[in-house]
Every structure is written in structure tokens, then in C-alpha cells.
Design a protein around this motif. Structure first.
Motif, PDB file in Angstrom:
ATOM      1  N   ARG A 140      -2.618   2.746  14.531  1.00  0.00           N
ATOM      2  CA  ARG A 140      -1.669   1.995  13.706  1.00  0.00           C
ATOM      3  C   ARG A 140      -1.802   2.374  12.230  1.00  0.00           C
ATOM      4  O   ARG A 140      -0.808   2.526  11.515  1.00  0.00           O
ATOM      5  CB  ARG A 140      -1.867   0.492  13.893  1.00  0.00           C
ATOM      6  N   TYR A 141      -3.043   2.535  11.773  1.00  0.00           N
ATOM      7  CA  TYR A 141      -3.256   2.929  10.383  1.00  0.00           C
ATOM      8  C   TYR A 141      -2.676   4.324  10.138  1.00  0.00           C
ATOM      9  O   TYR A 141      -2.000   4.544   9.136  1.00  0.00           O
ATOM     10  CB  TYR A 141      -4.749   2.911  10.045  1.00  0.00           C
ATOM     11  N   THR A 154     -10.568   2.646   8.904  1.00  0.00           N
ATOM     12  CA  THR A 154     -10.457   1.337   9.525  1.00  0.00           C
ATOM     13  C   THR A 154     -11.802   0.718   9.895  1.00  0.00           C
ATOM     14  O   THR A 154     -11.857  -0.470  10.149  1.00  0.00           O
ATOM     15  CB  THR A 154      -9.579   1.393  10.799  1.00  0.00           C
ATOM     16  N   LYS A 164       3.742  10.441   8.491  1.00  0.00           N
ATOM     17  CA  LYS A 164       5.018  10.366   9.210  1.00  0.00           C
ATOM     18  C   LYS A 164       4.850  10.720  10.689  1.00  0.00           C
ATOM     19  O   LYS A 164       5.350  10.032  11.564  1.00  0.00           O
ATOM     20  CB  LYS A 164       6.042  11.291   8.552  1.00  0.00           C
ATOM     21  N   ALA A 221      -7.969   8.213   9.847  1.00  0.00           N
ATOM     22  CA  ALA A 221      -7.628   6.795   9.926  1.00  0.00           C
ATOM     23  C   ALA A 221      -8.786   5.987  10.514  1.00  0.00           C
ATOM     24  O   ALA A 221      -9.056   4.873  10.055  1.00  0.00           O
ATOM     25  CB  ALA A 221      -6.372   6.604  10.782  1.00  0.00           C
ATOM     26  N   LYS A 236      -0.281   5.781  11.692  1.00  0.00           N
ATOM     27  CA  LYS A 236       1.187   5.712  11.715  1.00  0.00           C
ATOM     28  C   LYS A 236       1.716   5.179  10.381  1.00  0.00           C
ATOM     29  O   LYS A 236       2.767   5.614   9.914  1.00  0.00           O
ATOM     30  CB  LYS A 236       1.650   4.825  12.861  1.00  0.00           C
ATOM     31  N   SER A 237       0.989   4.280   9.760  1.00  0.00           N
ATOM     32  CA  SER A 237       1.441   3.720   8.485  1.00  0.00           C
ATOM     33  C   SER A 237       1.256   4.695   7.326  1.00  0.00           C
ATOM     34  O   SER A 237       1.925   4.574   6.308  1.00  0.00           O
ATOM     35  CB  SER A 237       0.704   2.411   8.185  1.00  0.00           C
ATOM     36  N   ARG A 238       0.351   5.653   7.478  1.00  0.00           N
ATOM     37  CA  ARG A 238       0.040   6.591   6.392  1.00  0.00           C
ATOM     38  C   ARG A 238       0.679   7.968   6.533  1.00  0.00           C
ATOM     39  O   ARG A 238       0.881   8.645   5.540  1.00  0.00           O
ATOM     40  CB  ARG A 238      -1.474   6.769   6.301  1.00  0.00           C
ATOM     41  N   GLU A 257       2.192   5.964  18.391  1.00  0.00           N
ATOM     42  CA  GLU A 257       1.326   6.708  17.472  1.00  0.00           C
ATOM     43  C   GLU A 257       0.152   7.380  18.169  1.00  0.00           C
ATOM     44  O   GLU A 257      -0.440   8.314  17.641  1.00  0.00           O
ATOM     45  CB  GLU A 257       0.811   5.808  16.348  1.00  0.00           C
ATOM     46  N   ARG A 271      -6.477   0.548  16.418  1.00  0.00           N
ATOM     47  CA  ARG A 271      -6.371   0.242  14.984  1.00  0.00           C
ATOM     48  C   ARG A 271      -6.204   1.508  14.165  1.00  0.00           C
ATOM     49  O   ARG A 271      -5.412   1.560  13.226  1.00  0.00           O
ATOM     50  CB  ARG A 271      -7.597  -0.529  14.519  1.00  0.00           C
TER      51      ARG A 271
END
Length: 75
Positions: free
Chosen positions: A52-53, A73, A59, A69, A55-57, A7, A49
Motif C-alpha cells: 500500500r505504501y 513501513t 505510479k 516501502a 502504491k501511494s509513492r 499493488e 502494508r
């Protein structure tokens, strides 16, 4: 933070990390090398962090998504 992934492998990610480091150093004004290392560690962890956030939100997160992000965070 040892949970890094792809990411953060995109254009602008390193620029954001450099900005975090500069901002944290300017804010906390470390007095010695140990304090500088602590600031660097906090910067890298915050960057990871946020990655990762993002990547989760998103695509395919880009640098702007990473900034968004990061804001989410640190709260």
C-alpha cells in the motif's frame, strides 16, 4: 490484512513475501505451530502494508519499490 489490492500483483512480489517469511522465522525462531502462524501473519501484514505504501509513492511499483516501502513501513 484485508485491504490488499493490485499493488502486489507484479513480478517479484511473492519472492519478497517469501524472503520476509524466511527472515522473520530465522529471527524469531518459533517453538510451535501457533508461533509459526503468528510469524506468517506478521509477514503477510508487513507485506501488505509495504504494498500500500509503495502504491501511494510510485505510479507503477515494482519489487525494488516494495523493498524500499517495507523499510519505510517498519520504522
Amino acid at each position: 490484512d484485508r485491504k490488499g489490492g493490485s499493488e502486489l500483483a507484479h513480478a517479484g512480489s511473492g519472492d519478497i513475501l517469501a524472503g520476509l517469511v524466511a527472515g522473520f522465522l530465522a529471527t524469531w525462531k518459533p517453538k510451535n505451530e501457533v508461533e509459526v502462524l503468528k510469524v506468517l501473519k506478521k509477514s503477510v501484514i508487513a507485506h501488505s502494508r509495504a504494498g500500500r505504501y509503495a502504491k501511494s509513492r510510485f505510479k507503477y511499483p515494482n519489487a525494488t519499490d516494495l523493498i524500499t516501502a517495507f523499510r519505510k513501513t517498519i520504522r
